[in-house]
Design a protein around this motif. Structure first.
Motif, PDB file in Angstrom:
ATOM      1  N   GLY A 163       0.873  -1.124  -0.001  1.00 25.94           N
ATOM      2  CA  GLY A 163      -0.168   0.035  -0.061  1.00 25.94           C
ATOM      3  C   GLY A 163       0.748   1.272   0.073  1.00 25.94           C
ATOM      4  N   ALA A 164       0.442   2.579  -0.029  1.00 24.20           N
ATOM      5  CA  ALA A 164      -1.164   2.467   0.572  1.00 24.20           C
ATOM      6  C   ALA A 164      -1.711   2.978  -0.953  1.00 24.20           C
ATOM      7  N   PHE A 165      -3.287   2.249  -0.858  1.00 26.00           N
ATOM      8  CA  PHE A 165      -4.131   2.385  -2.134  1.00 26.00           C
ATOM      9  C   PHE A 165      -4.967   3.536  -1.967  1.00 26.00           C
ATOM     10  N   GLU A 166      -5.662   4.142  -3.078  1.00 27.84           N
ATOM     11  CA  GLU A 166      -6.255   5.271  -2.550  1.00 27.84           C
ATOM     12  C   GLU A 166      -7.561   5.291  -1.918  1.00 27.84           C
ATOM     13  N   ASN A 167      -7.933   5.799  -1.140  1.00 28.78           N
ATOM     14  CA  ASN A 167      -9.176   5.871  -0.238  1.00 28.78           C
ATOM     15  C   ASN A 167      -9.970   7.173  -0.258  1.00 28.78           C
ATOM     16  N   GLY A 172     -12.272   3.472  -1.064  1.00 26.87           N
ATOM     17  CA  GLY A 172     -11.719   2.560  -1.399  1.00 26.87           C
ATOM     18  C   GLY A 172     -12.096   1.397  -0.582  1.00 26.87           C
ATOM     19  N   ILE A 173     -12.920   1.517   0.482  1.00 23.89           N
ATOM     20  CA  ILE A 173     -13.624   0.368   1.225  1.00 23.89           C
ATOM     21  C   ILE A 173     -14.578  -0.374   0.365  1.00 23.89           C
ATOM     22  N   ASP A 174     -14.938   0.293  -0.512  1.00 21.13           N
ATOM     23  CA  ASP A 174     -15.940  -0.691  -1.757  1.00 21.13           C
ATOM     24  C   ASP A 174     -15.134  -0.986  -2.960  1.00 21.13           C
ATOM     25  N   ILE A 175     -13.745  -0.817  -2.914  1.00 19.92           N
ATOM     26  CA  ILE A 175     -12.931  -1.129  -4.176  1.00 19.92           C
ATOM     27  C   ILE A 175     -12.192  -2.554  -3.764  1.00 19.92           C
ATOM     28  N   GLU A 176     -12.034  -3.554  -4.562  1.00 21.65           N
ATOM     29  CA  GLU A 176     -11.270  -4.655  -4.479  1.00 21.65           C
ATOM     30  C   GLU A 176     -10.067  -4.362  -5.215  1.00 21.65           C
ATOM     31  N   TYR A 177      -8.825  -3.894  -4.461  1.00 20.78           N
ATOM     32  CA  TYR A 177      -7.715  -4.021  -4.991  1.00 20.78           C
ATOM     33  C   TYR A 177      -7.097  -5.431  -5.138  1.00 20.78           C
ATOM     34  N   ASP A 186       5.747 -10.756  -6.797  1.00 13.72           N
ATOM     35  CA  ASP A 186       6.552 -10.726  -8.239  1.00 13.72           C
ATOM     36  C   ASP A 186       5.969 -10.016  -9.094  1.00 13.72           C
ATOM     37  N   LYS A 187       4.989  -8.807  -8.776  1.00 16.18           N
ATOM     38  CA  LYS A 187       4.479  -7.902  -9.506  1.00 16.18           C
ATOM     39  C   LYS A 187       3.902  -6.770  -8.767  1.00 16.18           C
ATOM     40  N   LEU A 188       3.720  -5.704  -9.507  1.00 20.07           N
ATOM     41  CA  LEU A 188       3.487  -4.330  -8.745  1.00 20.07           C
ATOM     42  C   LEU A 188       1.775  -4.129  -9.115  1.00 20.07           C
ATOM     43  N   PHE A 189       1.360  -3.346  -8.426  1.00 17.79           N
ATOM     44  CA  PHE A 189      -0.190  -3.065  -8.339  1.00 17.79           C
ATOM     45  C   PHE A 189      -0.668  -1.629  -8.617  1.00 17.79           C
ATOM     46  N   ASP A 190      -1.488  -1.445  -9.435  1.00 20.69           N
ATOM     47  CA  ASP A 190      -2.014  -0.031  -9.471  1.00 20.69           C
ATOM     48  C   ASP A 190      -2.661   0.589  -8.157  1.00 20.69           C
ATOM     49  N   ALA A 191      -1.897   1.411  -7.552  1.00 19.58           N
ATOM     50  CA  ALA A 191      -2.619   2.030  -6.384  1.00 19.58           C
ATOM     51  C   ALA A 191      -3.720   3.174  -6.570  1.00 19.58           C
ATOM     52  N   ASN A 192      -3.917   3.256  -7.600  1.00 17.90           N
ATOM     53  CA  ASN A 192      -5.166   4.163  -8.199  1.00 17.90           C
ATOM     54  C   ASN A 192      -4.935   5.424  -7.731  1.00 17.90           C
ATOM     55  N   GLY A 220      -4.491  11.783   1.605  1.00 20.90           N
ATOM     56  CA  GLY A 220      -5.616  11.614   2.460  1.00 20.90           C
ATOM     57  C   GLY A 220      -5.349  10.058   2.920  1.00 20.90           C
ATOM     58  N   ASN A 221      -6.187   9.685   3.681  1.00 18.34           N
ATOM     59  CA  ASN A 221      -6.467   8.040   4.355  1.00 18.34           C
ATOM     60  C   ASN A 221      -6.273   7.080   3.299  1.00 18.34           C
ATOM     61  N   GLY A 222      -5.447   6.263   3.275  1.00 15.92           N
ATOM     62  CA  GLY A 222      -5.198   5.152   2.488  1.00 15.92           C
ATOM     63  C   GLY A 222      -5.589   3.797   3.028  1.00 15.92           C
TER      64      GLY A 222
END
Length: 243
Positions: A163-167, A172-177, A186-192, A220-222
């Motif tokens: 993390g941190a992923f956008e909230n 973000g509570i409703d998004i499944e990252y 072994d990979k990176l994730f889009d933190a939006n 902001g909170n992540g």
């Protein structure tokens, strides 16, 4: 015949007590605090420390009538009830016990109650009590006590983080990252909006019961993800406490 009379008297007493208790609650719920206190004292004053429901009801009435300074005497009396350990978590943030420490902080009265709880058989093994005792000791610069109780808490320390992923606006509570379903590093994730992030092992392990990431909220909170892998070389039962 006497047995029936005794049983009838017993059932009548229980029914009357339940009716009186309901009347007290009805008065409280309609903000008739003074009337509730008078009825409680009339019906339950002599038995309020023999049954936990009446004991707590009495304290709720005191709170509703403006009493805010509950000291360690409340803790000691509460602990005398064998079933009090089942009430502890729900009461923890009430003014009877520790109030909302995260918002209000510690004071001398809170320290006394924490120090009392950690010595009582009904409360001393509760993870929340152990944690707050550790924090209370650290606040008072008793680092030996802090380390002792953090060790007793036996918290999982070796978390992998992501993390941190956008909230934004709590969306973000409703998004499944993707880290929710992909545990490999072994990979990176889009933190939006915060770029690309991946699973990592912290270089410095926090010696904490609960982990706080204050440097993760630049936008902001992540949303932070954590995972841990446990090896179990033999068949056995494992109990986890989640706080």
């Amino acid at each position: 015949m006497k047995k029936f009379q005794i049983l009838f008297l017993l059932f009548s007493t229980i029914a009357l007590a339940q009716t009186a208790e309901k009347k007290v609650w009805d008065l409280l719920l309609t903000n008739k605090r003074t009337e509730a206190q008078k009825l409680f004292e009339k019906e339950f004053k002599t038995t309020s420390e023999s049954k936990i429901e009446y004991f707590l009801l009495g304290k709720i009435i005191e709170l509703e009538n403006g009493k805010f300074d509950f000291d360690e005497k409340f803790v000691n009396t509460l602990a005398k009830f064998p079933e009090s350990k089942y009430y502890l978590t729900s009461l923890m943030k009430q003014q009877f016990l520790l109030d909302d420490i995260e918002t209000l902080g510690f004071n001398d009265n809170i320290y006394k109650k924490v120090d009392t709880m950690i010595q009582l058989d009904n409360f001393k093994n509760n993870p929340i009590v152990i944690y707050y005792k550790a924090i209370a000791d650290r606040n008072r610069k008793n680092y030996q006590g802090y380390n002792q109780y953090i060790k007793q808490l036996n918290a999982v320390m070796n978390w992998q983080l992501c993390g941190a992923f956008e909230n934004l606006n709590d969306s973000g509570i409703d998004i499944e990252y993707e880290p929710e379903i992909y545990p490999k590093n072994d990979k990176l994730f889009d933190a939006n909006s915060n770029g690309k992030v991946g699973w990592y092992n912290p270089k410095v392990m926090q010696n904490e019961g609960y982990h706080t990431f204050s440097n993760e909220d630049e936008y902001g909170n992540g949303i932070m993800y954590s995972q841990v892998f446990a090896e179990n070389p033999e068949e056995r039962d494992v109990i986890f406490n989640f706080g």
